[in-house]
Design a protein around this motif. Structure first.
Motif, PDB file in Angstrom:
ATOM      1  N   LEU A  43       0.756  -1.086  -0.012  1.00 54.47           N
ATOM      2  CA  LEU A  43      -0.069   0.011  -0.150  1.00 54.47           C
ATOM      3  C   LEU A  43       0.793   1.271  -0.040  1.00 54.47           C
ATOM      4  O   LEU A  43       0.583   2.271  -0.651  1.00 54.47           O
ATOM      5  N   LEU A  44       2.003   1.227   0.725  1.00 51.45           N
ATOM      6  CA  LEU A  44       2.879   2.405   0.877  1.00 51.45           C
ATOM      7  C   LEU A  44       3.588   2.620  -0.525  1.00 51.45           C
ATOM      8  O   LEU A  44       3.488   3.726  -1.257  1.00 51.45           O
ATOM      9  N   ALA A  45       4.100   1.601  -1.161  1.00 52.75           N
ATOM     10  CA  ALA A  45       4.476   1.822  -2.542  1.00 52.75           C
ATOM     11  C   ALA A  45       3.381   2.105  -3.569  1.00 52.75           C
ATOM     12  O   ALA A  45       3.627   3.125  -4.437  1.00 52.75           O
ATOM     13  N   ILE A  46       2.198   1.716  -3.469  1.00 47.96           N
ATOM     14  CA  ILE A  46       1.112   2.126  -4.641  1.00 47.96           C
ATOM     15  C   ILE A  46       0.935   3.861  -4.173  1.00 47.96           C
ATOM     16  O   ILE A  46       0.793   4.581  -5.086  1.00 47.96           O
ATOM     17  N   GLY A  47       1.016   4.017  -2.806  1.00 48.39           N
ATOM     18  CA  GLY A  47       0.745   5.438  -2.495  1.00 48.39           C
ATOM     19  C   GLY A  47       1.672   6.525  -3.013  1.00 48.39           C
ATOM     20  O   GLY A  47       1.300   7.579  -3.552  1.00 48.39           O
ATOM     21  N   VAL A  48       2.962   5.832  -2.962  1.00 44.33           N
ATOM     22  CA  VAL A  48       4.379   6.875  -3.347  1.00 44.33           C
ATOM     23  C   VAL A  48       4.324   6.791  -4.941  1.00 44.33           C
ATOM     24  O   VAL A  48       4.408   7.995  -5.349  1.00 44.33           O
ATOM     25  N   LEU A  49       3.738   5.546  -5.633  1.00 45.61           N
ATOM     26  CA  LEU A  49       3.815   5.800  -6.925  1.00 45.61           C
ATOM     27  C   LEU A  49       2.711   6.798  -7.466  1.00 45.61           C
ATOM     28  O   LEU A  49       2.835   7.553  -8.442  1.00 45.61           O
ATOM     29  N   LEU A  50       1.439   6.881  -6.726  1.00 46.08           N
ATOM     30  CA  LEU A  50       0.739   7.843  -7.202  1.00 46.08           C
ATOM     31  C   LEU A  50       0.839   9.148  -6.981  1.00 46.08           C
ATOM     32  O   LEU A  50       0.570  10.006  -7.566  1.00 46.08           O
ATOM     33  N   GLY A  51       1.714   9.500  -6.088  1.00 38.74           N
ATOM     34  CA  GLY A  51       2.286  10.584  -5.572  1.00 38.74           C
ATOM     35  C   GLY A  51       3.535  11.080  -6.197  1.00 38.74           C
ATOM     36  O   GLY A  51       3.842  12.163  -6.291  1.00 38.74           O
ATOM     37  N   ALA A  52       4.072   9.990  -6.771  1.00 39.47           N
ATOM     38  CA  ALA A  52       5.560  10.332  -7.393  1.00 39.47           C
ATOM     39  C   ALA A  52       5.589  11.201  -8.678  1.00 39.47           C
ATOM     40  O   ALA A  52       6.518  11.722  -8.891  1.00 39.47           O
ATOM     41  N   TYR A  53       4.651  11.282  -9.285  1.00 38.19           N
ATOM     42  CA  TYR A  53       4.875  12.123 -10.641  1.00 38.19           C
ATOM     43  C   TYR A  53       4.446  13.629 -10.087  1.00 38.19           C
ATOM     44  O   TYR A  53       4.451  14.328 -11.132  1.00 38.19           O
ATOM     45  N   PHE A  54       4.243  13.922  -8.986  1.00 41.31           N
ATOM     46  CA  PHE A  54       4.182  15.298  -8.457  1.00 41.31           C
ATOM     47  C   PHE A  54       5.408  15.939  -7.921  1.00 41.31           C
ATOM     48  O   PHE A  54       5.477  16.910  -7.446  1.00 41.31           O
ATOM     49  N   SER A  55       6.371  14.858  -7.708  1.00 44.52           N
ATOM     50  CA  SER A  55       7.526  15.203  -6.711  1.00 44.52           C
ATOM     51  C   SER A  55       8.632  14.953  -7.811  1.00 44.52           C
ATOM     52  O   SER A  55       8.948  13.716  -8.062  1.00 44.52           O
ATOM     53  N   GLN A  56       9.825  15.762  -7.744  1.00 44.47           N
ATOM     54  CA  GLN A  56      11.051  15.344  -8.350  1.00 44.47           C
ATOM     55  C   GLN A  56      11.848  14.296  -7.839  1.00 44.47           C
ATOM     56  O   GLN A  56      12.519  13.493  -8.425  1.00 44.47           O
ATOM     57  N   PHE A  57      11.752  14.401  -6.380  1.00 45.40           N
ATOM     58  CA  PHE A  57      12.636  13.421  -5.437  1.00 45.40           C
ATOM     59  C   PHE A  57      12.067  11.989  -5.801  1.00 45.40           C
ATOM     60  O   PHE A  57      13.029  11.162  -6.090  1.00 45.40           O
ATOM     61  N   PHE A  58      11.023  11.701  -5.681  1.00 39.33           N
ATOM     62  CA  PHE A  58      10.446  10.267  -6.205  1.00 39.33           C
ATOM     63  C   PHE A  58      10.719   9.740  -7.505  1.00 39.33           C
ATOM     64  O   PHE A  58      10.717   8.714  -7.822  1.00 39.33           O
ATOM     65  N   LEU A  59      10.597  10.899  -8.387  1.00 41.08           N
ATOM     66  CA  LEU A  59      11.067  10.602  -9.965  1.00 41.08           C
ATOM     67  C   LEU A  59      12.402   9.938 -10.043  1.00 41.08           C
ATOM     68  O   LEU A  59      12.457   9.235 -11.098  1.00 41.08           O
ATOM     69  N   GLU A  60      13.173  10.138  -9.334  1.00 41.87           N
ATOM     70  CA  GLU A  60      14.756   9.544  -9.506  1.00 41.87           C
ATOM     71  C   GLU A  60      14.257   8.310  -8.918  1.00 41.87           C
ATOM     72  O   GLU A  60      15.099   7.482  -9.632  1.00 41.87           O
TER      73      GLU A  60
END
Length: 70
Positions: free
Chosen positions: A27-44
């Protein structure tokens, strides 16, 4: 339909602490994936997060299917 739901609930009742930990990681990974496209840090790290999300989801599906057949 209600028998399927009852079997799935029975399968969830047999989960161990490790199964629930993996469920929370999924669930955490899915949540990060959903929000990742709004943050440059997670896009890396998006490839790594996708791998974690997919592996934990597959693990959970296998466990639920195994418990469902019992």
């Amino acid at each position: 339909m209600s028998t399927v739901i009852k079997k799935l609930l029975d399968a969830a009742h047999t989960f161990t602490a490790v199964d629930f930990a993996i469920f929370k990681i999924c669930l955490l990974a899915i949540g990060v994936l959903l929000g990742a496209y709004f943050s440059q840090f997670f896009l890396e790290y998006i490839d790594f997060i996708w791998i974690i999300g997919i592996l934990t989801w597959v693990f959970l599906v296998v466990r639920v299917a195994r418990y469902f057949r019992r």
